[in-house]
Motif scaffolding. Structure first.
Motif, PDB file in Angstrom:
ATOM      1  N   ARG A   1       2.389   8.095  -9.910  1.00  0.00           N
ATOM      2  CA  ARG A   1       2.470   7.690 -11.292  1.00  0.00           C
ATOM      3  C   ARG A   1       2.132   6.348 -11.835  1.00  0.00           C
ATOM      4  O   ARG A   1       2.016   5.445 -10.647  1.00  0.00           O
ATOM      5  CB  ARG A   1       4.226   7.779 -11.822  1.00  0.00           C
ATOM      6  N   ILE A   2       1.938   5.817 -12.896  1.00  0.00           N
ATOM      7  CA  ILE A   2       1.708   4.609 -13.385  1.00  0.00           C
ATOM      8  C   ILE A   2       2.711   3.632 -12.711  1.00  0.00           C
ATOM      9  O   ILE A   2       2.082   2.585 -12.394  1.00  0.00           O
ATOM     10  CB  ILE A   2       1.294   4.453 -14.869  1.00  0.00           C
ATOM     11  N   ALA A   3       3.733   3.914 -12.864  1.00  0.00           N
ATOM     12  CA  ALA A   3       4.879   3.109 -12.249  1.00  0.00           C
ATOM     13  C   ALA A   3       4.719   2.704 -10.722  1.00  0.00           C
ATOM     14  O   ALA A   3       5.036   1.505 -10.459  1.00  0.00           O
ATOM     15  CB  ALA A   3       6.278   3.595 -12.795  1.00  0.00           C
ATOM     16  N   ASP A   4       4.349   3.707 -10.040  1.00  0.00           N
ATOM     17  CA  ASP A   4       4.116   3.436  -8.845  1.00  0.00           C
ATOM     18  C   ASP A   4       3.064   2.624  -8.645  1.00  0.00           C
ATOM     19  O   ASP A   4       3.181   1.660  -7.883  1.00  0.00           O
ATOM     20  CB  ASP A   4       3.622   4.628  -7.939  1.00  0.00           C
ATOM     21  N   VAL A   5       1.885   2.402  -9.350  1.00  0.00           N
ATOM     22  CA  VAL A   5       0.852   1.554  -9.169  1.00  0.00           C
ATOM     23  C   VAL A   5       1.211   0.053  -9.683  1.00  0.00           C
ATOM     24  O   VAL A   5       0.868  -0.866  -8.753  1.00  0.00           O
ATOM     25  CB  VAL A   5      -0.386   1.983  -9.938  1.00  0.00           C
ATOM     26  N   THR A   6       1.893   0.174 -10.640  1.00  0.00           N
ATOM     27  CA  THR A   6       2.251  -1.341 -11.184  1.00  0.00           C
ATOM     28  C   THR A   6       3.144  -1.837 -10.328  1.00  0.00           C
ATOM     29  O   THR A   6       3.307  -3.055 -10.023  1.00  0.00           O
ATOM     30  CB  THR A   6       2.699  -1.330 -12.572  1.00  0.00           C
ATOM     31  N   ARG A   7       4.058  -1.034  -9.892  1.00  0.00           N
ATOM     32  CA  ARG A   7       5.071  -1.629  -8.913  1.00  0.00           C
ATOM     33  C   ARG A   7       4.386  -2.230  -7.625  1.00  0.00           C
ATOM     34  O   ARG A   7       4.734  -3.478  -7.110  1.00  0.00           O
ATOM     35  CB  ARG A   7       5.995  -0.670  -8.608  1.00  0.00           C
ATOM     36  N   GLU A   8       3.482  -1.285  -7.045  1.00  0.00           N
ATOM     37  CA  GLU A   8       2.862  -1.889  -5.734  1.00  0.00           C
ATOM     38  C   GLU A   8       1.963  -3.134  -6.326  1.00  0.00           C
ATOM     39  O   GLU A   8       1.673  -3.961  -5.257  1.00  0.00           O
ATOM     40  CB  GLU A   8       1.740  -0.518  -5.559  1.00  0.00           C
ATOM     41  N   ALA A   9       1.357  -3.150  -7.319  1.00  0.00           N
ATOM     42  CA  ALA A   9       0.546  -4.173  -7.643  1.00  0.00           C
ATOM     43  C   ALA A   9       1.576  -5.506  -8.189  1.00  0.00           C
ATOM     44  O   ALA A   9       0.972  -6.861  -8.173  1.00  0.00           O
ATOM     45  CB  ALA A   9      -0.389  -3.910  -8.773  1.00  0.00           C
ATOM     46  N   GLY A  10       2.637  -5.273  -8.421  1.00  0.00           N
ATOM     47  CA  GLY A  10       3.590  -6.372  -8.831  1.00  0.00           C
ATOM     48  C   GLY A  10       3.111  -6.982 -10.433  1.00  0.00           C
ATOM     49  O   GLY A  10       3.384  -8.136 -10.513  1.00  0.00           O
ATOM     50  N   VAL A  11       3.113  -5.781 -11.320  1.00  0.00           N
ATOM     51  CA  VAL A  11       2.861  -6.220 -12.612  1.00  0.00           C
ATOM     52  C   VAL A  11       3.408  -5.492 -13.357  1.00  0.00           C
ATOM     53  O   VAL A  11       3.952  -4.340 -13.167  1.00  0.00           O
ATOM     54  CB  VAL A  11       1.367  -6.104 -13.071  1.00  0.00           C
ATOM     55  N   ALA A  12       3.599  -5.560 -14.616  1.00  0.00           N
ATOM     56  CA  ALA A  12       4.589  -4.822 -15.812  1.00  0.00           C
ATOM     57  C   ALA A  12       3.799  -3.223 -15.988  1.00  0.00           C
ATOM     58  O   ALA A  12       2.485  -3.664 -16.037  1.00  0.00           O
ATOM     59  CB  ALA A  12       4.623  -5.542 -16.957  1.00  0.00           C
TER      60      ALA A  12
END
Length: 233
Positions: free
Chosen positions: A44-55
């Motif tokens: 999910r997009i939230a997985d990617v942004t959490r991993e990247a440390g961005v909103a």
């Protein structure tokens, strides 16, 4: 907004354009890690942004959706795979060429088993990447077919037969390596001691299929036992 606030250290020295490029690359690297852990279908997009440390909202500044970022990172990795394969110096010795190419293939599965698994998933579900995947596989198979024809001579192996052999042998090697590194079949894992052994086993079997003979004995090491059984019978 990105780049609107200066922070101590390296970030303060980056231009807005450089910060944007860095964030985009961070999202791509995060996608690679998430794909490797959970696969394309669960990501999910939230997985990617959490991993990247961005909103989460920042993701859409760089990519339209998950298909877009997945297609880009997998296409980049395929280009890297192709570049490595092309670095193998052409040789008149088919066995040596096969062994080196199989080592490269196995190396990619060792380094990124999750990403290699996702390539098959994404090729079926992302049309843009699917076309890249099919074109790359077709190019590799036709190149392999030409190599087989050169090794045997066109009078012994016509174009259609060499292409059929290339597809069959390519599918064999892809299937074995996928089952070993992605599916981690315990029977197969128990049979293989090293990358070199697996590469040599695949090269030996391919050589036997082409020439109905064993590779020169002196060239065999880790997988020499595979050449014990008489070939061509």
């Amino acid at each position: 907004m990105e780049g609107s606030r200066k922070t101590p250290g390296r970030k303060a020295t980056l231009t807005r354009k450089e910060q944007a490029a860095e964030t985009r690359e961070r999202l791509k690297q995060a996608t690679i890690r998430v794909l490797g852990r959970i696969g394309y279908r669960q990501m999910r997009i939230a997985d990617v942004t959490r991993e990247a440390g961005v909103a989460v909202g920042l993701f859409y500044h760089y990519f339209a959706d998950l298909q877009a970022v997945t297609s880009e990172v997998l296409s980049d990795y395929m280009a890297e795979m192709t570049a490595k394969a092309r670095k193998v110096t052409p040789s008149d010795d088919l066995f040596e060429t096969l062994r080196e190419q199989y080592k490269i293939l196995i190396g990619h599965f060792e380094e990124q088993p999750g990403l290699m698994r996702c390539m098959l998933q994404a090729s079926e579900e992302i049309p843009e990447f699917g076309e890249i995947w099919k074109a790359s596989n077709r190019q590799w198979t036709h190149s392999f077919a030409r190599r087989l024809s050169e090794a045997l001579g066109p009078e012994k192996l016509d174009r259609k037969t060499s292409l059929l052999m290339a597809y069959c042998l390519g599918s064999m090697s892809d299937g074995v390596v996928h089952e070993y590194y992605v599916q981690q079949n315990p029977d197969l894992v128990g049979c293989v001691d090293s990358r070199d052994q697996l590469a040599e086993a695949l090269a030996t079997l391919t050589y036997r299929a082409v020439f109905l003979a064993n590779p020169p004995r002196e060239k065999l090491g880790a997988a020499a036992a595979i050449a014990v059984a008489p070939a061509g019978q």
